[in-house]
Design an enzyme around this catalytic site. Structure first.
Site, PDB file in Angstrom:
ATOM      1  CG  HIS A  95      -1.760   1.250   1.334  1.00 47.50           C
ATOM      2  ND1 HIS A  95      -2.359   1.998   0.641  1.00 47.50           N
ATOM      3  CD2 HIS A  95      -1.822   2.094   2.435  1.00 47.50           C
ATOM      4  CE1 HIS A  95      -2.974   3.000   0.792  1.00 47.50           C
ATOM      5  NE2 HIS A  95      -2.513   3.040   2.104  1.00 47.50           N
ATOM      6  CG  HIS A  97      -1.229   7.502   0.599  1.00 51.75           C
ATOM      7  ND1 HIS A  97      -1.992   8.451   1.186  1.00 51.75           N
ATOM      8  CD2 HIS A  97      -1.448   6.460   1.064  1.00 51.75           C
ATOM      9  CE1 HIS A  97      -2.946   7.778   2.108  1.00 51.75           C
ATOM     10  NE2 HIS A  97      -2.433   6.512   1.954  1.00 51.75           N
ATOM     11  CG  ASP A 120       4.351  -4.961 -22.011  1.00 44.98           C
ATOM     12  OD1 ASP A 120       3.772  -5.579 -22.527  1.00 44.98           O
ATOM     13  OD2 ASP A 120       5.125  -4.150 -22.072  1.00 44.98           O
ATOM     14  CG  HIS A 169      -7.093   5.253   0.900  1.00 40.68           C
ATOM     15  ND1 HIS A 169      -7.771   4.501   1.741  1.00 40.68           N
ATOM     16  CD2 HIS A 169      -5.846   5.582   1.197  1.00 40.68           C
ATOM     17  CE1 HIS A 169      -6.558   4.324   2.733  1.00 40.68           C
ATOM     18  NE2 HIS A 169      -5.410   4.827   2.241  1.00 40.68           N
ATOM     19  CE1 TYR A 227       9.741  -7.715 -22.424  1.00 43.90           C
ATOM     20  CE2 TYR A 227       9.665  -8.918 -20.129  1.00 43.90           C
ATOM     21  CZ  TYR A 227      10.055  -7.842 -21.009  1.00 43.90           C
ATOM     22  OH  TYR A 227      10.689  -6.900 -20.540  1.00 43.90           O
TER      23      TYR A 227
END
Lengths: 230, 230, 230, 230
Positions: A95, A97, A120, A169, A227
């Site tokens: 998480h 910001h 991708d 958020h 890839y």
């Protein structure tokens, strides 16, 4: 894996957020689960990265009880454990910001797939949750943030987007372990930045056509992917 | 030039992408051709720059067969070899997903010539390819990316713009060798950034007038050029 | 001041452009005049900053003849010498293609005075020249760039704005010596960046009112200035 | 605390502005009050950060008389002392011209609460002062800047927003000591940047709903706060 090793990996994944310019001060947190032991290692709450040590990492069980550690775990711990309980295949959660991903979350818009950089890593849009309801805030804010996230994947395969933005958020990302979830957090920030620039330059531009999305996603993530090194 | 020297030059050109902030993780790739030997040295697929060594660089022939190297070459190799086959005068190619150039590619717009920074290096707009057609995706996606690019120069001298943006994808640049193609990738990113800022500040602004374009391009690149040391 | 000292000061001022992130590769140039000797020291043309040495700095007279040095002086030398001839009080000149100032130049708009950061250094707008006329391009492009600049100050005191943006091109700044002109180039870039953000956030915002402009400009630059150490 | 210690803390807080990229050259200033001694330590006026030493910090009383120091205090000293006189609970003040916060100040708009990053630190909008009146400029410009700021809190609890933007000027922030006021300056810059990106991406987006504002502000700052270590 010993608790010591688990804490070391989670510590290093947290510090990678600083290296990648995804956090300042105490923003953000990374966790990793040990499915065999049923425990999650996570950053302690409100500790600045420059002061963080591997010993500070807190170990909790899936019901959010502290198993090892002297500090209080991240205030977002319940979001992490909720996601680990719902999604058996994920091993790490991040998480942040981070600036551009958070701007999209604040704009309350999913991030459209505008190019192959996005295609991708994520198939189709990066979902944006609904705004959290008042009853959810009152019930259990952090756990309900997890519900906001899983609600985005009721009609969608969670493997297609290892990332989401929570309306008003900020982003959450996941992966097979803590390091991989941080990798997805960094990719999300760059994809969000490119999408911001694209949309402010040409607000009328539509999504990348389905066939290119398919091609790029499949050549990197499909069963005949070619890839990378096998 | 020996394979060892060729790989060293290509390795250093790839690492310059990191120094110039043009790539993260495994994004992008640089190649260089040895016309005498008919081989191309290129970055291996999906290897992060921090792990890359000169020995990892793969050497392929112009039909994409591996000549030397233990790793799989870049998944974009066919785009590179196609361009080397079509354009005999180029010696190096760079592909990045640099942020501002990619935003223009995602906006699916050529970059207009708005000032002398642009006019010093590119005559008139930096072309944007058409969106790739479905039959091209199905046939041979990477080689057809090369076709998308050369199609921009059917009515235009390729020497006037050593750079292009591929619609919905990202930029390609070229030059006499790998280092020069990286130089053009860095210039493109800065030109794209200035053009983004100009257009979001003043959407009505038109292209620089032809006479200034001519003057700047010619004083640097024309036969009576007087910029730089002779 | 000896030629050696003059070249050293001009070299250091040029390198400060790199430190302040105002140039890449060979962009930009700084000069300083020795009024007693009637000579100007300036960066050589097309030399990358990482290769530049103090010995490379070229000394020319006010008619652009090389007095000392083995390299060709900056292709913009005639702009510098024209300004030194017209404005007896200036001692140093800087030309960059710094990103935000160049965006305003490409938008062909003067930079409005929107706040005290601007008012501390420049009284009222930072002028933008007219677009260069075709007859000017044909006559003597670089000297006429100087004319474009001085034309902005026919009805305005040059001391009120030690900076200008040339339409479709990029900024020029000046000061009592080379170092001060670089200082003004860095301030211009920051003022241009703030003005870009302000105008894209609130396109309707008008100029700062005259009384605040006066107050800030006078407290720092007026005869009763009380900013700084006396 | 001795004057020497006070000056050391204020020096370090000022230098943190450079580390956090909030100032260039001589921009900005930080102060701290010793309420017992009735003195304020503040940066000297117009001294560049790279030349600043702890000994240069000036100590003044609350009527702006120099108590210790050989340099002239910041030209904004009267704004600081006014705020210290009005608000007994604050211990440190920071003034910067940080880029995004200044852009909002120049746009003359309060920063709306668009997400939880903002709500974690500030309850509701970050206020923007009225434009200073001409009679205020004439009377005592710097002290009246303090009045502009306190006028924003006539109907609002100052503890809910440890930061303000002054219209046409730039931000001021405060806290229990100098270091905390710098922390708020850095948070403001990041919040301002996110809000800029959000509003340019989606101009119609409204403020975060009250219930989320409450929840985030209270979990971090309320009497039952559970963020951080107790």
């Amino acid at each position: 894996m010993s608790f010591k090793e688990l804490k070391r990996e989670v510590y290093e994944a947290n510090m990678e957020l600083v290296t990648r310019d995804l956090v300042i001060y105490t923003f953000g947190n990374v966790s990793q689960i040990d499915r065999d032991k049923g425990v999650v290692a996570i950053k302690p709450s409100g500790v600045a990265y420059e002061n963080l040590t591997a010993d500070d990492i807190v170990i909790v069980d899936l019901e959010n009880n502290i198993v090892e550690g002297t500090m209080r775990p991240s205030s977002d711990t319940k979001t992490h454990t909720y996601l680990y309980r719902q999604w058996q295949h994920i091993g790490g959660i991040t998480h942040t910001h981070s600036t551009y991903a958070t701007a999209w979350a604040q704009a309350q818009q999913p991030i459209p797939c505008l190019g192959t950089t996005h295609a991708d890593y994520v198939f189709d849009t990066i979902p944006c949750t609904a705004v959290i309801r008042n009853d959810q805030i009152e019930r259990d804010y952090e756990e309900e943030t997890g519900v906001q996230i899983t609600d985005c994947f009721i009609d969608r395969d969670v493997n297609e987007s290892p990332m989401v933005i929570v309306a008003g958020h900020a982003p959450f990302t996941w992966g097979k372990d803590a390091a991989k979830s941080v990798y997805h957090a960094a990719l999300l920030e760059e994809i969000a930045r490119m999408a911001y620039l694209t949309k402010t330059l040409n607000p009328q531009i539509g999504d990348l056509k389905q066939e290119i999305m398919d091609k790029h996603y499949q050549r990197k993530n499909g069963k005949n992917a070619y890839y990378g090194q096998s």
